[in-house]
Enzyme design. Structure first.
Site, short mmCIF file in Angstrom:
data_model
loop_
_atom_site.label_atom_id
_atom_site.label_comp_id
_atom_site.label_asym_id
_atom_site.label_seq_id
_atom_site.Cartn_x
_atom_site.Cartn_y
_atom_site.Cartn_z
N VAL A 1 0.85 -1.19 0.00
CA VAL A 1 0.00 0.00 0.00
C VAL A 1 0.89 1.24 0.00
CG1 VAL A 1 -1.80 1.30 1.20
CG2 VAL A 1 -1.81 -1.21 1.28
N CYS A 2 0.75 2.09 -1.02
CA CYS A 2 1.47 3.36 -1.11
C CYS A 2 2.99 3.12 -0.98
CB CYS A 2 0.94 4.33 -0.05
SG CYS A 2 1.64 6.00 -0.17
N GLN A 3 3.62 3.72 0.00
CA GLN A 3 5.05 3.53 0.21
C GLN A 3 5.36 2.05 0.42
OE1 GLN A 3 6.62 5.25 3.84
NE2 GLN A 3 8.53 5.81 2.84
N GLY B 1 3.89 -0.25 -1.06
CA GLY B 1 3.89 -0.82 -2.40
C GLY B 1 5.24 -0.69 -3.07
N THR C 1 -1.24 -1.26 -4.47
CA THR C 1 -2.39 -0.36 -4.35
C THR C 1 -1.90 1.05 -4.07
OG1 THR C 1 -2.61 -0.85 -1.97
CG2 THR C 1 -3.89 -2.20 -3.50
#
Length: 372
Positions: free
Chosen positions: A154-156, A158, A178
């Protein structure tokens, strides 16, 4: 042709103004009484039952208790960002990405990066990827007797997951990303109004500015990290405590949702300085990840080594990670099984928004089942 008539002035009588003020006063009184009556149990976040299965330093690994009799054999490890707590994916019982994954029959683990202090100021991205994350993956593989697991970032987180899949492809069956920034310069060719302020700010700094910031602070305080996000929409982050808050005082569901969200926002962790230095220089400024030029330790993160299936999820209204920084990456990886999924809402709304909630977990679970 008749000239357009001037707008009539709004006339507010003293009586009408007094009635409005009286109504607001009564609403504030009711709201303050309700706020003071809320219990810790009502305000709790991240309540999905889970068990700690591993710990090292400030990092913890949890396994959520399955909610189906026979969960999928290949487990899923969730890696959230360092700039926020993982509780966002399990904010409320009816707005929980984790609960929906469990309901879909997945076996879900999550890594909690904890609260870094100045003692962790020297940690690098490689320490998180090749150290903590690799230890978590190995424990899950051994625990479940599988060679490969599914990794969801998720985000960072990811970005960490992308690096991990490139460096340890033999351990990952499927990679799900994501709201993840991959091309940190994607917004240069495709600017989006109101989005990408963090990109602009980071690229405007000189290398000397970054070094001075990191060398001076060591670890970026959570309050400073949070302030940088608040400044993306300063007006909106003021009005939500005034007019918006008054409007929801009589709606208990909205009020509890608001308070739980604020609780998550207030628990912003610090950020290790060396991670921040590399994040700003190598990613925001030099855009090395998408170029396969990023070095972690003495190893190069070659995206061509990511040959397992990849699902890339982006939010159509994301102002933190512009769509242009996430989508259209099919030619960047070595896989021939690349899929994209767009979900409505913003960066956080991807996981807590009503519309996105109906799409995200079921789509990810279906995609994984087809490949497991």
């Amino acid at each position: 042709m008749n000239e357009p008539s001037a707008a009539l002035p709004i006339r507010i009588t003293p009586e009408a103004l007094l009635r409005e003020m009286q109504q607001v006063s009564e609403k504030l009184t009711r709201g303050s009484q309700r706020l003071s009556a809320y219990t810790e149990e009502q305000l709790a976040i991240a309540t999905t039952p889970k068990d700690e299965v591993w710990r090292q330093d400030m990092v913890r690994l949890y396994r959520y208790r399955p909610t189906v009799e026979k969960p999928a054999r290949v487990p899923v490890l969730l890696a959230y960002a360092l700039v926020g707590r993982y509780q966002m994916i399990d904010l409320e019982p009816d707005r929980s990405f984790v609960r929906k994954l469990l309901a879909e029959g997945l076996d879900v683990f999550v890594v909690d990066w904890g609260l870094p202090t100045r003692a962790q100021r020297w940690l690098t991205i490689d320490d998180y990827v090749s150290g903590y994350l690799d230890d978590c993956v190995d424990l899950i593989r051994e625990r479940h007797g599988v060679d490969k697991i599914n990794l969801l970032g998720v985000c960072q987180g990811g970005v960490f997951a992308t690096c991990y899949a490139a460096l340890f492809p033999q351990k990952i069956r499927n990679l799900v990303l994501t709201v993840t920034p991959l091309d940190f310069h994607g917004d240069l060719d495709h600017p989006e109004a109101g989005a990408g302020y963090m990109n602009l700010w980071a690229r405007s700094m000189t290398p000397e500015d970054i070094d001075m910031m990191v060398d001076t602070m060591g670890t970026a305080p959570g309050a400073m990290v949070g302030f940088s996000f608040l400044m993306m929409n300063p007006v909106g982050n003021v009005t939500k405590y005034t007019t918006e808050l008054v409007d929801m005082l009589d709606d208990e569901s909205k009020m509890l949702g608001f308070l739980r969200m604020e609780r998550w926002i207030a628990d912003r962790p610090g950020h290790p300085g060396e991670v921040m230095r590399q994040w700003f220089k190598d990613l925001y400024q030099a855009n090395k990840l998408v170029k396969s030029e990023l070095m972690l330790g003495n190893r190069r993160v070659d995206l061509d080594q990511i040959r397992m299936p990849v699902l890339n999820v982006y939010a159509t209204g994301d102002v933190i990670i512009p769509v242009s920084c996430s989508q259209g990456m099919e030619d960047r990886f070595g896989t021939d099984d690349y899929s994209e999924l767009s979900v409505p809402g913003g960066h956080i709304g991807t996981f807590v928004g009503g519309k996105a909630q109906k799409v995200l977990a079921p789509s990810i679970a279906k995609w994984l089942r087809e490949r497991n």
